[in-house]
Design a protein around this motif. Structure first.
Motif, PDB file in Angstrom:
ATOM      1  N   ARG A  59       0.820  -1.221   0.000  1.00 23.89           N
ATOM      2  CA  ARG A  59       0.000   0.000   0.000  1.00 23.89           C
ATOM      3  C   ARG A  59       0.853   1.269   0.000  1.00 23.89           C
ATOM      4  N   SER A  60       2.074   1.186   0.557  1.00 26.34           N
ATOM      5  CA  SER A  60       2.927   2.379   0.600  1.00 26.34           C
ATOM      6  C   SER A  60       3.684   2.573  -0.719  1.00 26.34           C
ATOM      7  N   MET A  61       3.603   1.570  -1.596  1.00 33.37           N
ATOM      8  CA  MET A  61       4.288   1.641  -2.901  1.00 33.37           C
ATOM      9  C   MET A  61       3.420   2.319  -3.956  1.00 33.37           C
ATOM     10  N   ALA A  62       4.069   2.792  -5.017  1.00 29.80           N
ATOM     11  CA  ALA A  62       3.327   3.259  -6.190  1.00 29.80           C
ATOM     12  C   ALA A  62       2.789   2.031  -6.917  1.00 29.80           C
ATOM     13  N   LYS A  63       1.835   2.214  -7.831  1.00 25.37           N
ATOM     14  CA  LYS A  63       1.263   1.083  -8.577  1.00 25.37           C
ATOM     15  C   LYS A  63       2.086   0.865  -9.845  1.00 25.37           C
ATOM     16  N   ALA A  64       2.436  -0.392 -10.105  1.00 23.73           N
ATOM     17  CA  ALA A  64       3.139  -0.707 -11.354  1.00 23.73           C
ATOM     18  C   ALA A  64       2.149  -0.605 -12.520  1.00 23.73           C
ATOM     19  N   ILE A  65       2.621  -0.094 -13.667  1.00 24.69           N
ATOM     20  CA  ILE A  65       1.745   0.070 -14.841  1.00 24.69           C
ATOM     21  C   ILE A  65       2.450  -0.412 -16.110  1.00 24.69           C
ATOM     22  N   TYR A  66       1.653  -0.556 -17.175  1.00 22.10           N
ATOM     23  CA  TYR A  66       2.202  -0.827 -18.513  1.00 22.10           C
ATOM     24  C   TYR A  66       2.308   0.494 -19.259  1.00 22.10           C
ATOM     25  N   THR A  67       3.423   0.686 -19.958  1.00 23.49           N
ATOM     26  CA  THR A  67       3.619   1.919 -20.722  1.00 23.49           C
ATOM     27  C   THR A  67       4.679   1.698 -21.809  1.00 23.49           C
ATOM     28  N   THR A  68       4.679   2.585 -22.794  1.00 22.08           N
ATOM     29  CA  THR A  68       5.720   2.521 -23.838  1.00 22.08           C
ATOM     30  C   THR A  68       6.973   3.295 -23.405  1.00 22.08           C
ATOM     31  N   LYS A  69       6.875   4.007 -22.276  1.00 28.30           N
ATOM     32  CA  LYS A  69       8.033   4.781 -21.774  1.00 28.30           C
ATOM     33  C   LYS A  69       8.969   3.823 -21.043  1.00 28.30           C
ATOM     34  N   SER A  70      10.218   3.834 -21.436  1.00 26.90           N
ATOM     35  CA  SER A  70      11.185   2.892 -20.849  1.00 26.90           C
ATOM     36  C   SER A  70      11.816   3.478 -19.586  1.00 26.90           C
ATOM     37  N   THR A  71      11.072   3.416 -18.467  1.00 21.97           N
ATOM     38  CA  THR A  71      11.653   3.849 -17.189  1.00 21.97           C
ATOM     39  C   THR A  71      11.833   2.618 -16.308  1.00 21.97           C
ATOM     40  N   SER A  72      12.492   2.823 -15.169  1.00 21.81           N
ATOM     41  CA  SER A  72      12.888   1.655 -14.370  1.00 21.81           C
ATOM     42  C   SER A  72      11.740   1.075 -13.548  1.00 21.81           C
ATOM     43  N   HIS A  73      12.003  -0.110 -13.002  1.00 13.51           N
ATOM     44  CA  HIS A  73      11.052  -0.783 -12.114  1.00 13.51           C
ATOM     45  C   HIS A  73      11.635  -0.716 -10.713  1.00 13.51           C
ATOM     46  N   TYR A  74      11.069   0.171  -9.873  1.00 11.83           N
ATOM     47  CA  TYR A  74      11.614   0.436  -8.542  1.00 11.83           C
ATOM     48  C   TYR A  74      11.627  -0.816  -7.658  1.00 11.83           C
ATOM     49  N   GLY A  75      10.470  -1.502  -7.596  1.00  9.48           N
ATOM     50  CA  GLY A  75      10.337  -2.648  -6.689  1.00  9.48           C
ATOM     51  C   GLY A  75      11.325  -3.770  -6.981  1.00  9.48           C
ATOM     52  N   LEU A  76      11.628  -3.976  -8.258  1.00  9.00           N
ATOM     53  CA  LEU A  76      12.563  -5.045  -8.629  1.00  9.00           C
ATOM     54  C   LEU A  76      13.999  -4.535  -8.788  1.00  9.00           C
ATOM     55  N   ALA A  77      14.159  -3.206  -8.762  1.00 10.36           N
ATOM     56  CA  ALA A  77      15.466  -2.555  -8.965  1.00 10.36           C
ATOM     57  C   ALA A  77      16.068  -2.939 -10.323  1.00 10.36           C
ATOM     58  N   PHE A  78      15.226  -2.964 -11.372  1.00 13.86           N
ATOM     59  CA  PHE A  78      15.670  -3.233 -12.745  1.00 13.86           C
ATOM     60  C   PHE A  78      15.537  -1.950 -13.569  1.00 13.86           C
TER      61      PHE A  78
END
Length: 276
Positions: free
Chosen positions: A102-121
């Protein structure tokens, strides 16, 4: 009946391979366009959490002996990953993991190539489940197209599809939660009057939610029905406080409850608090 499904090493190994496949496909396509036009692709991205949400979660986790290092995004992610591993199988697992999510942002699908915080990728996508997720089908088709020297796809068109997929994912998650809630209510319908030990899993102005340790079913104790005092919500400290006797019930505390009532239509489970 209800039983806890154990996550064994074989499951974890498969998950690691899936993460690796997803990561490598995203990295491959993101590097294809280097030095020239960027190739349109479907990414799975995840923003870093809001500092205040994370700070209040860190404060709560500290009550269970977990320290969240807030120095940098990298340190936070490391601490959270350690917490998730360490809490596995413990009675506070569900409360802490739910609150962390609940304290995290929501993961989404997008064409913008930004990082994945939760997985640190740096680059991530969903590639491994085309039989159950439409974004994976899009990824397969785009990858096949690019491997056969196809031109970059229309970004605006795919961004629209990504937004649609993110909305559908939320709907599916809500439906899944509702179905679990229904089965929990169905299970406890035959347990009215039974006494269980539970953990306080949520607090609101009108009641506190308790998750039974033994079977993970969650129900609510209405504040107006706790007879020994008038209780109010202390939102900042995730607590319910008695106004006269100052008795405090905090998120994560163990309490004894009795199954009072079950409404299958509303998927509602009511508990009454058993006080010492």
């Amino acid at each position: 009946g209800v039983y806890i499904k154990e996550r064994k090493d074989a499951h974890k190994l498969i998950e690691d391979f899936m993460l690796l496949a997803n990561r490598k496909v995203a990295e491959y396509v993101s590097k294809m366009g280097k030095g020239k036009h960027k190739y349109t692709f479907v990414y799975r991205t995840h923003d870093s959490p809001k500092a205040d949400s994370l700070a209040s979660f860190a404060q709560f986790a500290a009550r269970f002996g977990y320290r969240i290092n807030m120095k940098s995004d990298k340190e936070i992610a490391k601490s959270l990953n350690f917490l998730m591993e360490d809490v596995e199988g413990k009675k506070e697992q569900n409360v802490l993991t739910q609150l962390a999510i609940r304290s995290m942002a929501k993961a989404i699908y997008t064409t913008k190539s930004t990082s994945h915080y939760g997985l640190a990728f740096d680059h991530y996508t969903h590639f491994t489940s085309p039989i159950r997720r439409y974004p994976d089908v899009m990824v397969h088709r785009l990858l096949f197209h690019y491997l056969n020297n196809g031109q970059s796809a229309n970004e605006a068109y795919y961004e629209k599809l990504c937004q649609h997929c993110s909305q559908m994912e939320k709907k599916a998650a809500d439906a899944e939660r509702a179905s679990v809630k229904y089965k929990q209510a169905e299970f406890l319908r035959d347990q009215i009057g039974s006494i269980y030990t539970g953990i306080i899993s949520g607090v609101t102005e009108w009641g506190m939610y308790v998750e039974i340790i033994e079977n993970k079913c969650e129900g609510m104790i209405r504040l107006r029905e706790i007879a020994d005092d008038f209780y109010t919500l202390d939102e900042k400290n995730y607590a319910i406080i008695g106004q006269r006797k100052k008795k405090i019930y905090r998120l994560g505390d163990e309490v004894k409850i009795k199954v009072k009532n079950v409404d299958l239509t509303k998927k509602q489970i009511d508990f009454s608090l058993i006080q010492d």
